[in-house]
Design a protein around this motif. Sequence first.
Motif, PDB file in Angstrom:
ATOM      1  N   ASP A  56       0.835  -1.193   0.000  1.00  0.00           N
ATOM      2  CA  ASP A  56       0.000   0.000   0.000  1.00  0.00           C
ATOM      3  C   ASP A  56       0.875   1.250   0.000  1.00  0.00           C
ATOM      4  O   ASP A  56       1.734   1.408   0.869  1.00  0.00           O
ATOM      5  CB  ASP A  56      -0.907  -0.014   1.229  1.00  0.00           C
ATOM      6  CG  ASP A  56      -1.835   1.172   1.285  1.00  0.00           C
ATOM      7  OD1 ASP A  56      -1.409   2.246   1.778  1.00  0.00           O
ATOM      8  OD2 ASP A  56      -2.984   1.043   0.837  1.00  0.00           O
ATOM      9  N   CYS A  93       0.417   4.419   0.710  1.00  0.00           N
ATOM     10  CA  CYS A  93       0.380   5.312   1.869  1.00  0.00           C
ATOM     11  C   CYS A  93       1.056   4.690   3.084  1.00  0.00           C
ATOM     12  O   CYS A  93       1.755   5.377   3.834  1.00  0.00           O
ATOM     13  CB  CYS A  93      -1.067   5.699   2.181  1.00  0.00           C
ATOM     14  SG  CYS A  93      -1.806   6.747   0.899  1.00  0.00           S
ATOM     15  N   SER A  95      -3.649   4.394  -9.158  1.00  0.00           N
ATOM     16  CA  SER A  95      -3.955   3.157  -8.453  1.00  0.00           C
ATOM     17  C   SER A  95      -5.436   2.810  -8.542  1.00  0.00           C
ATOM     18  O   SER A  95      -5.956   2.593  -9.635  1.00  0.00           O
ATOM     19  CB  SER A  95      -3.466   3.229  -6.999  1.00  0.00           C
ATOM     20  OG  SER A  95      -3.951   4.381  -6.328  1.00  0.00           O
ATOM     21  N   SER A  96      -6.157   2.798  -7.428  1.00  0.00           N
ATOM     22  CA  SER A  96      -7.527   2.272  -7.439  1.00  0.00           C
ATOM     23  C   SER A  96      -8.560   3.250  -7.990  1.00  0.00           C
ATOM     24  O   SER A  96      -9.658   2.850  -8.364  1.00  0.00           O
ATOM     25  CB  SER A  96      -7.932   1.880  -6.019  1.00  0.00           C
ATOM     26  OG  SER A  96      -8.090   3.031  -5.203  1.00  0.00           O
ATOM     27  N   THR A 131     -10.430   5.262  -6.483  1.00  0.00           N
ATOM     28  CA  THR A 131     -11.535   5.609  -5.596  1.00  0.00           C
ATOM     29  C   THR A 131     -11.295   6.997  -5.014  1.00  0.00           C
ATOM     30  O   THR A 131     -10.146   7.444  -4.908  1.00  0.00           O
ATOM     31  CB  THR A 131     -11.678   4.606  -4.443  1.00  0.00           C
ATOM     32  OG1 THR A 131     -10.509   4.673  -3.600  1.00  0.00           O
ATOM     33  CG2 THR A 131     -11.867   3.186  -4.968  1.00  0.00           C
ATOM     34  N   ASP A 177     -11.687   8.126  -1.903  1.00  0.00           N
ATOM     35  CA  ASP A 177     -10.966   8.119  -0.625  1.00  0.00           C
ATOM     36  C   ASP A 177      -9.487   7.819  -0.808  1.00  0.00           C
ATOM     37  O   ASP A 177      -8.628   8.486  -0.211  1.00  0.00           O
ATOM     38  CB  ASP A 177     -11.588   7.101   0.336  1.00  0.00           C
ATOM     39  CG  ASP A 177     -12.965   7.520   0.834  1.00  0.00           C
ATOM     40  OD1 ASP A 177     -13.261   8.736   0.799  1.00  0.00           O
ATOM     41  OD2 ASP A 177     -13.729   6.642   1.259  1.00  0.00           O
ATOM     42  N   ASN A 178      -9.165   6.810  -1.626  1.00  0.00           N
ATOM     43  CA  ASN A 178      -7.760   6.453  -1.807  1.00  0.00           C
ATOM     44  C   ASN A 178      -6.998   7.545  -2.549  1.00  0.00           C
ATOM     45  O   ASN A 178      -5.860   7.876  -2.181  1.00  0.00           O
ATOM     46  CB  ASN A 178      -7.636   5.134  -2.567  1.00  0.00           C
ATOM     47  CG  ASN A 178      -6.199   4.679  -2.682  1.00  0.00           C
ATOM     48  OD1 ASN A 178      -5.572   4.298  -1.697  1.00  0.00           O
ATOM     49  ND2 ASN A 178      -5.644   4.732  -3.887  1.00  0.00           N
ATOM     50  N   THR A 179      -7.616   8.107  -3.592  1.00  0.00           N
ATOM     51  CA  THR A 179      -6.941   9.167  -4.349  1.00  0.00           C
ATOM     52  C   THR A 179      -6.637  10.362  -3.454  1.00  0.00           C
ATOM     53  O   THR A 179      -5.526  10.910  -3.488  1.00  0.00           O
ATOM     54  CB  THR A 179      -7.791   9.610  -5.550  1.00  0.00           C
ATOM     55  OG1 THR A 179      -8.081   8.491  -6.381  1.00  0.00           O
ATOM     56  CG2 THR A 179      -7.061  10.661  -6.368  1.00  0.00           C
ATOM     57  N   LYS A 230      -6.327  10.351  -0.229  1.00  0.00           N
ATOM     58  CA  LYS A 230      -5.321   9.954   0.762  1.00  0.00           C
ATOM     59  C   LYS A 230      -3.924   9.991   0.162  1.00  0.00           C
ATOM     60  O   LYS A 230      -2.967  10.459   0.798  1.00  0.00           O
ATOM     61  CB  LYS A 230      -5.641   8.556   1.284  1.00  0.00           C
ATOM     62  CG  LYS A 230      -4.753   8.107   2.443  1.00  0.00           C
ATOM     63  CD  LYS A 230      -5.199   6.745   2.963  1.00  0.00           C
ATOM     64  CE  LYS A 230      -4.332   6.302   4.147  1.00  0.00           C
ATOM     65  NZ  LYS A 230      -4.760   4.963   4.654  1.00  0.00           N
TER      66      LYS A 230
END
Length: 212
Positions: free
Chosen positions: A108, A110, A132-133, A135, A137-139, A141
Motif C-alpha cells: 500500500d 500510503c 492506483s484504485s 476511488t 478516498d484512496n486518491t 489519501k
Amino acid sequence: MTYMEEHLETPVQQVLQIMQRRIMNESTYFGIKTLKSPIDFWIYQEIMFETKPNVVIEIGNFYGGSTLALAHICDCLGRGRVIGLDMSHHNVPKSVKAHPRITLIEGDACKLFEVITKLIKKEDSVLVIEDSSHTYDNTLKVLRTYSPLVKPGGYFIVEDSICHHGLDVGPNPGPYEAIEAFIDENKHFEADRSKESFFISWNPKGYLKRLE
C-alpha cells in the motif's frame, strides 16, 4: 477514406469511447501492455524535460509498460530514476524489473510512505503520478500523503479523472472529485489546465502544479 475521415462528425464522447477501447485492449510500449493515453504521456515527457525530476514515483504500475517508458525518458535526460509502487508486480515482465533506473516496491503506497522517503534525498525534485484504485478516498489519501514531496514548480499528476467526466467508467465519486477536494484544502497546488492543450485528456484537472 480513412477510419478518421469516416468519423469526422462523431461526437467527442464517442471518440473517447473509441480511444478507451484502444487503450485498454491494444496499447503497448516495447511490447508491454500499457493502459495509458499516449496523448497524456506526451505531456508527461514535456513535464519531465521541463522540470527534470530526480525521482518519479509511479503509484500503480500494473503491467509496467508506462514504468519502462518513464525510465526511458530518464535515460534520454541522462538523470532520474523511477520508483514503482503497487500491491503486486506479478504482471511486470523481467525486462522492466531489470532496468537499472527502476525500483519496484509492493504494498500500500500510503503505508509505505516512510519507506519511500528514505529512498529520496532532501534536495531531490520529485514527480508523483497517481494511477492506483481511482476511488475518491484512496486518491485523496495519496494526494495528502505524497504531495509534500513535490517542490515548487513540480507536478503531481492524478490519472483517470476522466471517470464520469468524459467516460462512464470507474468509481463515482472518483479522482476528479478527489482533486477538487484536495485543491480546495491545499492552496499550495493548482490544476494546470494548460497541460490539457491537446483538448482530449484522460486527466482533466489532474496536472497539479506546486506553486512557489
